[in-house]
Design a protein around this motif. Sequence first.
Motif, PDB file in Angstrom:
ATOM      1  N   LEU A   1      29.312   0.525 -43.911  1.00  0.00           N
ATOM      2  CA  LEU A   1      29.271  -0.916 -43.569  1.00  0.00           C
ATOM      3  C   LEU A   1      27.667  -1.290 -43.436  1.00  0.00           C
ATOM      4  O   LEU A   1      27.309  -2.571 -43.345  1.00  0.00           O
ATOM      5  N   LEU A   2      26.806  -0.369 -43.889  1.00  0.00           N
ATOM      6  CA  LEU A   2      25.548  -0.710 -43.807  1.00  0.00           C
ATOM      7  C   LEU A   2      24.542   0.519 -44.645  1.00  0.00           C
ATOM      8  O   LEU A   2      24.519   1.703 -44.021  1.00  0.00           O
ATOM      9  N   HIS A   3      24.639   0.357 -45.756  1.00  0.00           N
ATOM     10  CA  HIS A   3      23.821   1.396 -46.599  1.00  0.00           C
ATOM     11  C   HIS A   3      22.948   0.857 -47.820  1.00  0.00           C
ATOM     12  O   HIS A   3      22.919  -0.301 -48.062  1.00  0.00           O
ATOM     13  N   MET A   4      22.266   1.950 -48.445  1.00  0.00           N
ATOM     14  CA  MET A   4      21.413   1.568 -49.523  1.00  0.00           C
ATOM     15  C   MET A   4      21.452   2.883 -50.496  1.00  0.00           C
ATOM     16  O   MET A   4      21.194   3.839 -50.136  1.00  0.00           O
ATOM     17  N   HIS A   5      21.742   2.484 -51.753  1.00  0.00           N
ATOM     18  CA  HIS A   5      21.739   3.554 -52.764  1.00  0.00           C
ATOM     19  C   HIS A   5      20.119   3.948 -53.311  1.00  0.00           C
ATOM     20  O   HIS A   5      19.328   2.915 -52.981  1.00  0.00           O
ATOM     21  N   THR A   6      20.154   5.057 -53.893  1.00  0.00           N
ATOM     22  CA  THR A   6      18.662   5.349 -54.333  1.00  0.00           C
ATOM     23  C   THR A   6      18.742   4.937 -55.808  1.00  0.00           C
ATOM     24  O   THR A   6      19.849   4.200 -56.222  1.00  0.00           O
ATOM     25  N   ALA A   7      17.930   5.165 -56.712  1.00  0.00           N
ATOM     26  CA  ALA A   7      17.833   4.865 -58.220  1.00  0.00           C
ATOM     27  C   ALA A   7      18.860   5.563 -58.618  1.00  0.00           C
ATOM     28  O   ALA A   7      19.488   6.619 -58.433  1.00  0.00           O
ATOM     29  N   PRO A   8      19.577   4.860 -59.900  1.00  0.00           N
ATOM     30  CA  PRO A   8      20.589   5.879 -60.694  1.00  0.00           C
ATOM     31  C   PRO A   8      20.343   7.348 -61.087  1.00  0.00           C
ATOM     32  O   PRO A   8      19.046   7.528 -61.154  1.00  0.00           O
ATOM     33  N   SER A   9      21.222   8.025 -60.986  1.00  0.00           N
ATOM     34  CA  SER A   9      20.995   9.381 -61.182  1.00  0.00           C
ATOM     35  C   SER A   9      20.816   9.776 -62.851  1.00  0.00           C
ATOM     36  O   SER A   9      21.495   9.214 -63.395  1.00  0.00           O
ATOM     37  N   THR A  10      19.947  10.821 -63.111  1.00  0.00           N
ATOM     38  CA  THR A  10      19.846  11.208 -64.539  1.00  0.00           C
ATOM     39  C   THR A  10      21.010  12.150 -64.979  1.00  0.00           C
ATOM     40  O   THR A  10      20.925  12.266 -66.109  1.00  0.00           O
ATOM     41  N   ASN A  11      21.763  12.392 -63.897  1.00  0.00           N
ATOM     42  CA  ASN A  11      22.795  13.323 -64.169  1.00  0.00           C
ATOM     43  C   ASN A  11      24.229  12.535 -64.022  1.00  0.00           C
ATOM     44  O   ASN A  11      24.664  12.156 -62.953  1.00  0.00           O
ATOM     45  N   PRO A  12      24.696  12.373 -65.400  1.00  0.00           N
ATOM     46  CA  PRO A  12      25.893  11.297 -65.279  1.00  0.00           C
ATOM     47  C   PRO A  12      27.117  11.750 -64.468  1.00  0.00           C
ATOM     48  O   PRO A  12      27.818  10.683 -63.708  1.00  0.00           O
ATOM     49  N   ASP A  13      27.252  13.041 -64.194  1.00  0.00           N
ATOM     50  CA  ASP A  13      28.308  13.517 -63.466  1.00  0.00           C
ATOM     51  C   ASP A  13      28.052  13.197 -61.974  1.00  0.00           C
ATOM     52  O   ASP A  13      28.957  13.214 -61.062  1.00  0.00           O
TER      53      ASP A  13
ATOM     54  N   HIS B   1      19.105  -1.488 -52.853  1.00  0.00           N
ATOM     55  CA  HIS B   1      18.956  -2.450 -51.707  1.00  0.00           C
ATOM     56  C   HIS B   1      19.990  -2.449 -50.660  1.00  0.00           C
ATOM     57  O   HIS B   1      21.099  -1.785 -50.953  1.00  0.00           O
ATOM     58  N   ILE B   2      19.784  -3.182 -49.689  1.00  0.00           N
ATOM     59  CA  ILE B   2      20.508  -2.992 -48.493  1.00  0.00           C
ATOM     60  C   ILE B   2      21.959  -3.632 -48.693  1.00  0.00           C
ATOM     61  O   ILE B   2      21.818  -4.989 -49.233  1.00  0.00           O
ATOM     62  N   ILE B   3      23.115  -2.928 -48.318  1.00  0.00           N
ATOM     63  CA  ILE B   3      24.440  -3.833 -48.260  1.00  0.00           C
ATOM     64  C   ILE B   3      25.078  -3.693 -47.145  1.00  0.00           C
ATOM     65  O   ILE B   3      24.822  -2.481 -46.560  1.00  0.00           O
ATOM     66  N   MET B   4      25.544  -4.771 -46.603  1.00  0.00           N
ATOM     67  CA  MET B   4      25.957  -4.748 -45.156  1.00  0.00           C
ATOM     68  C   MET B   4      27.048  -5.642 -45.152  1.00  0.00           C
ATOM     69  O   MET B   4      27.429  -6.524 -45.605  1.00  0.00           O
TER      70      MET B   4
END
Length: 326
Positions: free
Chosen positions: A191-203, A213-216
């Motif tokens: 309901l209220l979150h923010m991802h980090t930068a994309p992972s360099t490990n595709p798995d 950025h914030i998603i809500m």
Amino acid sequence: MMGTVILGTGSSLPKRIMTNKDLEVIVDTDDEWIFSRTGIRNRRIGGAGEKTHQIAADAGRKALEMAGILPEELDLVVVGTISSHMLMPSCACFVQKELGAVNAFAYDINAACSGFIYGMDMADKYIRSENQKKILVIGAETLSGRLNWKDRNTCILFGDGAGAAVFGHSNDSTRGVVGSNLHSDGRLWRLLHMHTAPSTNPDLEVPDNPGAHIIMEGREVFKYAVKAMEDSVCALLKQENISMDSIKLFIPHQANIRILKNLLERLQFPEEKVFVNVSDYGNTSAASVPIALDEANRQGLFARGDTILLCSFGGGFTWGASLIKW
Ligand SMILES: CC(C)(COP(=O)(O)OP(=O)(O)OC[C@H]1O[C@@H](n2cnc3c(N)ncnc32)[C@H](O)[C@@H]1OP(=O)(O)O)[C@@H](O)C(=O)NCCC(=O)NCCS
């Protein structure tokens, strides 16, 4: 019996003010919509020299000055933040360096808007168990760098800033941190979150990572925020056997004036005893409670012996309330 007292407070706000009018040229919105839905008119936006750790250190410096304590005397620096410019080192390590708090250890707390209240509880526990400690707890954010400026649901709500308090011990058992009531519910993270930068490990990559950025989901957050803060305030007052009437000042998380009004209505708490500055700064996440605490302190809104109630709610979800006898 020894207690944990606040020896000084400080805050720091970036110079640049962004008004609701300024937002009208960025997204499809208007001052009337924003103000009537949120109570926000202005927010601060960090610029050069105003990274999270820099405004955090500035707030910390002011708190130390008020406390009459040198940076070298600090044993611990804790920063509540979700918007440091690096994942490693912690924002707290950068603050330690900026201040010259060479004898401290330092780490961050990731509890979103509840970061300061969580940090205050930890400081209280450290000090009660090893009473010589002097601890700087800061809430600091530059969420302007963690917003999707095309999403009018979120970019209008948040702002940058930092607030700080220095904690130490006192032999006066009638003062200090009375207690806290803290909670989290990770089941509601979406309901209220923010991802980090994309992972360099595709798995390990999150499918369709939308970026850091914030998603809500605003309506859902609103409902949970009011209920959660009401529950933790009531539980804390019961736990500490303190009546609502004996509270001199209530300093809630400054997310949104409608959340606050709903909360006060449910608690039947008088508006005139509530500190509100959300119109000037918007939601500064972990910084919101300590900025408000510092402003109220510098305005002389409470005195020695007064009971102050703090509460917060944020992503995680995390929430809680704390009581201080000043
Ligand atoms: C975000 C919030 C202000 C939105 O208010 P709301 O009354 O719930 O509004 P809704 O999300 O239902 O949207 C109503 C309409 O306004 C629109 N809208 C959303 N943001 C807008 C904006 N900035 N300007 C103009 N219109 C906007 C929506 O798109 C929607 O339009 P539609 O009916 O055509 O789809 C409100 O949900 C809220 O305060 N939530 C809590 C947020 C918060 O404090 N989060 C942090 C907690 S720590």
